[in-house]
Motif scaffolding. Structure first.
Motif, PDB file in Angstrom:
ATOM      1  N   ALA A 234      -1.843   0.022  -6.116  1.00  0.00           N
ATOM      2  CA  ALA A 234      -0.433   0.393  -6.245  1.00  0.00           C
ATOM      3  C   ALA A 234       0.350  -0.651  -7.024  1.00  0.00           C
ATOM      4  CB  ALA A 234       0.180   0.601  -4.858  1.00  0.00           C
ATOM      5  N   THR A 235       0.175  -1.919  -6.693  1.00  0.00           N
ATOM      6  CA  THR A 235       0.906  -2.963  -7.419  1.00  0.00           C
ATOM      7  C   THR A 235       0.436  -3.053  -8.867  1.00  0.00           C
ATOM      8  OG1 THR A 235      -0.656  -4.625  -6.592  1.00  0.00           O
ATOM      9  CG2 THR A 235       1.398  -4.336  -5.361  1.00  0.00           C
ATOM     10  N   MET A 236      -0.884  -2.931  -9.085  1.00  0.00           N
ATOM     11  CA  MET A 236      -1.411  -2.968 -10.452  1.00  0.00           C
ATOM     12  C   MET A 236      -0.844  -1.823 -11.284  1.00  0.00           C
ATOM     13  SD  MET A 236      -5.431  -3.887  -9.849  1.00  0.00           S
ATOM     14  CE  MET A 236      -5.851  -3.642 -11.573  1.00  0.00           C
ATOM     15  N   ARG A 237      -0.799  -0.644 -10.695  1.00  0.00           N
ATOM     16  CA  ARG A 237      -0.322   0.538 -11.422  1.00  0.00           C
ATOM     17  C   ARG A 237       1.108   0.338 -11.925  1.00  0.00           C
ATOM     18  NH1 ARG A 237       2.734   3.669 -13.016  1.00  0.00           N
ATOM     19  NH2 ARG A 237       2.712   5.963 -13.008  1.00  0.00           N
ATOM     20  N   HIS A 238       1.980  -0.150 -11.072  1.00  0.00           N
ATOM     21  CA  HIS A 238       3.375  -0.281 -11.470  1.00  0.00           C
ATOM     22  C   HIS A 238       3.599  -1.494 -12.375  1.00  0.00           C
ATOM     23  CE1 HIS A 238       4.560   3.094  -9.054  1.00  0.00           C
ATOM     24  NE2 HIS A 238       3.977   2.568  -7.991  1.00  0.00           N
ATOM     25  N   ALA A 239       2.855  -2.569 -12.143  1.00  0.00           N
ATOM     26  CA  ALA A 239       2.946  -3.710 -13.053  1.00  0.00           C
ATOM     27  C   ALA A 239       2.446  -3.323 -14.442  1.00  0.00           C
ATOM     28  CB  ALA A 239       2.146  -4.888 -12.506  1.00  0.00           C
TER      29      ALA A 239
ATOM     30  N   ALA B  82       0.813  -1.213   0.000  1.00  0.00           N
ATOM     31  CA  ALA B  82       0.000   0.000   0.000  1.00  0.00           C
ATOM     32  C   ALA B  82       0.846   1.262   0.000  1.00  0.00           C
ATOM     33  CB  ALA B  82      -0.955   0.000   1.194  1.00  0.00           C
ATOM     34  N   ASP B  83       2.162   1.107  -0.045  1.00  0.00           N
ATOM     35  CA  ASP B  83       3.074   2.231  -0.197  1.00  0.00           C
ATOM     36  C   ASP B  83       3.443   2.312  -1.685  1.00  0.00           C
ATOM     37  OD1 ASP B  83       6.002   3.214  -0.516  1.00  0.00           O
ATOM     38  OD2 ASP B  83       5.452   3.918   1.489  1.00  0.00           O
ATOM     39  N   TRP B  84       3.170   3.441  -2.322  1.00  0.00           N
ATOM     40  CA  TRP B  84       3.322   3.573  -3.773  1.00  0.00           C
ATOM     41  C   TRP B  84       4.742   3.232  -4.218  1.00  0.00           C
ATOM     42  CZ3 TRP B  84      -1.137   3.949  -6.195  1.00  0.00           C
ATOM     43  CH2 TRP B  84      -1.179   4.285  -7.556  1.00  0.00           C
ATOM     44  N   GLY B  85       5.723   3.754  -3.499  1.00  0.00           N
ATOM     45  CA  GLY B  85       7.110   3.508  -3.857  1.00  0.00           C
ATOM     46  C   GLY B  85       7.520   2.070  -3.641  1.00  0.00           C
ATOM     47  N   GLN B  86       7.108   1.482  -2.526  1.00  0.00           N
ATOM     48  CA  GLN B  86       7.470   0.089  -2.257  1.00  0.00           C
ATOM     49  C   GLN B  86       6.775  -0.866  -3.220  1.00  0.00           C
ATOM     50  OE1 GLN B  86       7.789  -1.254   1.889  1.00  0.00           O
ATOM     51  NE2 GLN B  86       7.577   0.876   2.553  1.00  0.00           N
ATOM     52  N   ALA B  87       5.571  -0.512  -3.666  1.00  0.00           N
ATOM     53  CA  ALA B  87       4.898  -1.338  -4.672  1.00  0.00           C
ATOM     54  C   ALA B  87       5.695  -1.341  -5.969  1.00  0.00           C
ATOM     55  CB  ALA B  87       3.486  -0.833  -4.918  1.00  0.00           C
ATOM     56  N   ALA B  88       6.264  -0.192  -6.327  1.00  0.00           N
ATOM     57  CA  ALA B  88       7.117  -0.120  -7.518  1.00  0.00           C
ATOM     58  C   ALA B  88       8.360  -0.985  -7.342  1.00  0.00           C
ATOM     59  CB  ALA B  88       7.504   1.330  -7.798  1.00  0.00           C
ATOM     60  N   GLU B  89       8.929  -0.964  -6.140  1.00  0.00           N
ATOM     61  CA  GLU B  89      10.116  -1.778  -5.860  1.00  0.00           C
ATOM     62  C   GLU B  89       9.785  -3.270  -5.928  1.00  0.00           C
ATOM     63  OE1 GLU B  89      11.357  -0.397  -2.064  1.00  0.00           O
ATOM     64  OE2 GLU B  89      12.020   1.569  -2.811  1.00  0.00           O
TER      65      GLU B  89
ATOM     66  N   VAL C 258       7.538  -4.723  -7.910  1.00  0.00           N
ATOM     67  CA  VAL C 258       7.496  -5.079  -9.330  1.00  0.00           C
ATOM     68  C   VAL C 258       8.912  -5.174  -9.896  1.00  0.00           C
ATOM     69  CG1 VAL C 258       6.787  -4.284 -11.620  1.00  0.00           C
ATOM     70  CG2 VAL C 258       5.188  -4.135  -9.688  1.00  0.00           C
ATOM     71  N   ALA C 259       9.740  -4.193  -9.557  1.00  0.00           N
ATOM     72  CA  ALA C 259      11.123  -4.199 -10.045  1.00  0.00           C
ATOM     73  C   ALA C 259      11.884  -5.414  -9.546  1.00  0.00           C
ATOM     74  CB  ALA C 259      11.826  -2.911  -9.615  1.00  0.00           C
ATOM     75  N   ARG C 260      11.613  -5.836  -8.311  1.00  0.00           N
ATOM     76  CA  ARG C 260      12.321  -6.990  -7.768  1.00  0.00           C
ATOM     77  C   ARG C 260      11.969  -8.256  -8.532  1.00  0.00           C
ATOM     78  NH1 ARG C 260      13.228  -9.173  -1.580  1.00  0.00           N
ATOM     79  NH2 ARG C 260      14.968 -10.495  -2.182  1.00  0.00           N
ATOM     80  N   ALA C 261      10.696  -8.404  -8.894  1.00  0.00           N
ATOM     81  CA  ALA C 261      10.295  -9.576  -9.671  1.00  0.00           C
ATOM     82  C   ALA C 261      11.042  -9.614 -11.003  1.00  0.00           C
ATOM     83  CB  ALA C 261       8.791  -9.557  -9.908  1.00  0.00           C
ATOM     84  N   VAL C 262      11.097  -8.462 -11.672  1.00  0.00           N
ATOM     85  CA  VAL C 262      11.763  -8.397 -12.975  1.00  0.00           C
ATOM     86  C   VAL C 262      13.265  -8.611 -12.825  1.00  0.00           C
ATOM     87  CG1 VAL C 262      12.235  -6.934 -14.974  1.00  0.00           C
ATOM     88  CG2 VAL C 262       9.968  -6.902 -13.913  1.00  0.00           C
ATOM     89  N   ASP C 263      13.857  -7.963 -11.832  1.00  0.00           N
ATOM     90  CA  ASP C 263      15.312  -8.077 -11.640  1.00  0.00           C
ATOM     91  C   ASP C 263      15.724  -9.493 -11.242  1.00  0.00           C
ATOM     92  OD1 ASP C 263      15.469  -5.401 -12.212  1.00  0.00           O
ATOM     93  OD2 ASP C 263      15.669  -4.748 -10.127  1.00  0.00           O
ATOM     94  N   THR C 264      14.884 -10.158 -10.434  1.00  0.00           N
ATOM     95  CA  THR C 264      15.241 -11.487  -9.930  1.00  0.00           C
ATOM     96  C   THR C 264      15.042 -12.577 -10.969  1.00  0.00           C
ATOM     97  OG1 THR C 264      14.628 -10.816  -7.681  1.00  0.00           O
ATOM     98  CG2 THR C 264      14.802 -13.178  -8.108  1.00  0.00           C
TER      99      THR C 264
END
Length: 302
Positions: free
Chosen positions: A119-124, A64-71, A73-79
């Motif tokens: 938040a997660t949907m937005r960044h995904a 529910a934190d906008w920035g952490q939700a972006a992180e 998504v990025a972690r899934a892609v990076d990992t």
């Protein structure tokens, strides 16, 4: 997979892993009321997945934190090099009759459930749109977690019902907007034995004896979630499914019902008979969970 350390989320994560998916197990390990925090449960699910021969990583982002939700998504892609499926499952309850509900109890439940999905949907979605615009093929899936409380209402859960109704609307809207990028969005409204339901529905959700089918086991919900995350589900989007035991049903959304058109401005005095006629021609609404029969009848006629 958010809220993946226990209950439904854990069951989904394990089933995705059994079907060959690599999983980001997101959970901050809070108590049922949203307090505290413990990384242990998510790490335990990761170990279960690895024991199955799968690949997983734990994540403690606050969805529910906008920035952490972006992180996240990025972690899934990076990992794992790609992101194919987002399953939103995180949430908790602060049940209270509406007249006793505090502002904090309202805000916290709306934040975790509704904003935590958004938040997660937005960044995904941003990630997938960028891939689509670059010419890369996209076959992305979002599976959200709604509830019968959000679809029909639930006495003593106004905050939770409002949040889950918002998730249903968000799902339908996202499906309409994101389809052009190769993204589908659907939601489930599960009935299962979890920390969030065991107190409210304890009598109905008791474990069966011996080898009888356990209709309330959270594992019963996961096959549909996995299917909605598959390429085979590409033509299914903007829908909400109820899942309970071995039963799967499609929930019918709001629709235009009976109508009277005067082709002019109405006088308030005219509208009583008109409204009552409309209601007699329209199907009776489903009862709100937990409402008495008298309350249900009143709700269907006003």
């Amino acid at each position: 997979m958010t809220g993946a350390a226990r209950g439904l989320g854990r069951a989904h994560a394990l089933e995705f892993a059994r079907q060959g998916a690599s999983v980001v197990v997101n959970d901050i390990g809070v108590a049922l009321d949203g307090g505290g925090g413990d990384a242990g449960p998510a790490a335990s699910v990761v170990e279960e997945i690895r024991a199955l021969g799968g690949d997983a990583v734990a994540d403690g982002s606050d969805v529910a934190d906008w920035g952490q939700a972006a992180e996240l998504v990025a972690r899934a892609v990076d990992t794992f090099g790609r992101l194919d499926v987002l399953v939103n499952n995180a949430g908790f309850v602060r049940d209270r009759m509406f007249v006793n509900l505090s502002e904090q109890e309202w805000d916290e439940v709306l934040r975790v459930h509704l904003k935590g999905h958004a938040a997660t949907m937005r960044h995904a979605a941003e990630h997938w749109r960028q891939r689509a615009k670059s010419g890369a093929p996209v076959a992305a899936r979002v599976i959200n977690t709604c509830s019968g409380a959000g679809l029909l209402g639930s006495v003593g859960q106004s905050n939770y019902a409002a949040a889950k109704a918002g998730i249903a609307a968000l799902t339908v809207n996202a499906a309409a907007e994101l389809g052009r990028y190769g993204i589908t969005a659907n939601a489930i409204a599960p009935a299962a034995r979890t920390r969030m339901t065991e107190q409210v529905f304890a009598a109905d959700m008791a474990r069966p004896d011996d080898d009888a089918f356990d209709a309330m086991a959270p594992e019963n919900v996961s096959p549909l979630v996995v299917w909605l995350g598959s390429e085979e589900s590409a033509r299914v989007t903007g829908r909400v499914f109820e899942v309970e035991g071995g039963a799967v049903r499609v929930m019918t959304a709001w629709r235009h019902g009976a109508e009277h058109d005067a082709a002019r401005r109405w006088d308030p005095a005219e509208l009583g008979p008109v409204v009552h006629d409309l209601l007699t021609r329209d199907p009776t609404p489903e009862p709100v969970y937990g409402a008495t029969s008298q309350q249900s009848r009143a709700g269907g006629s006003t």
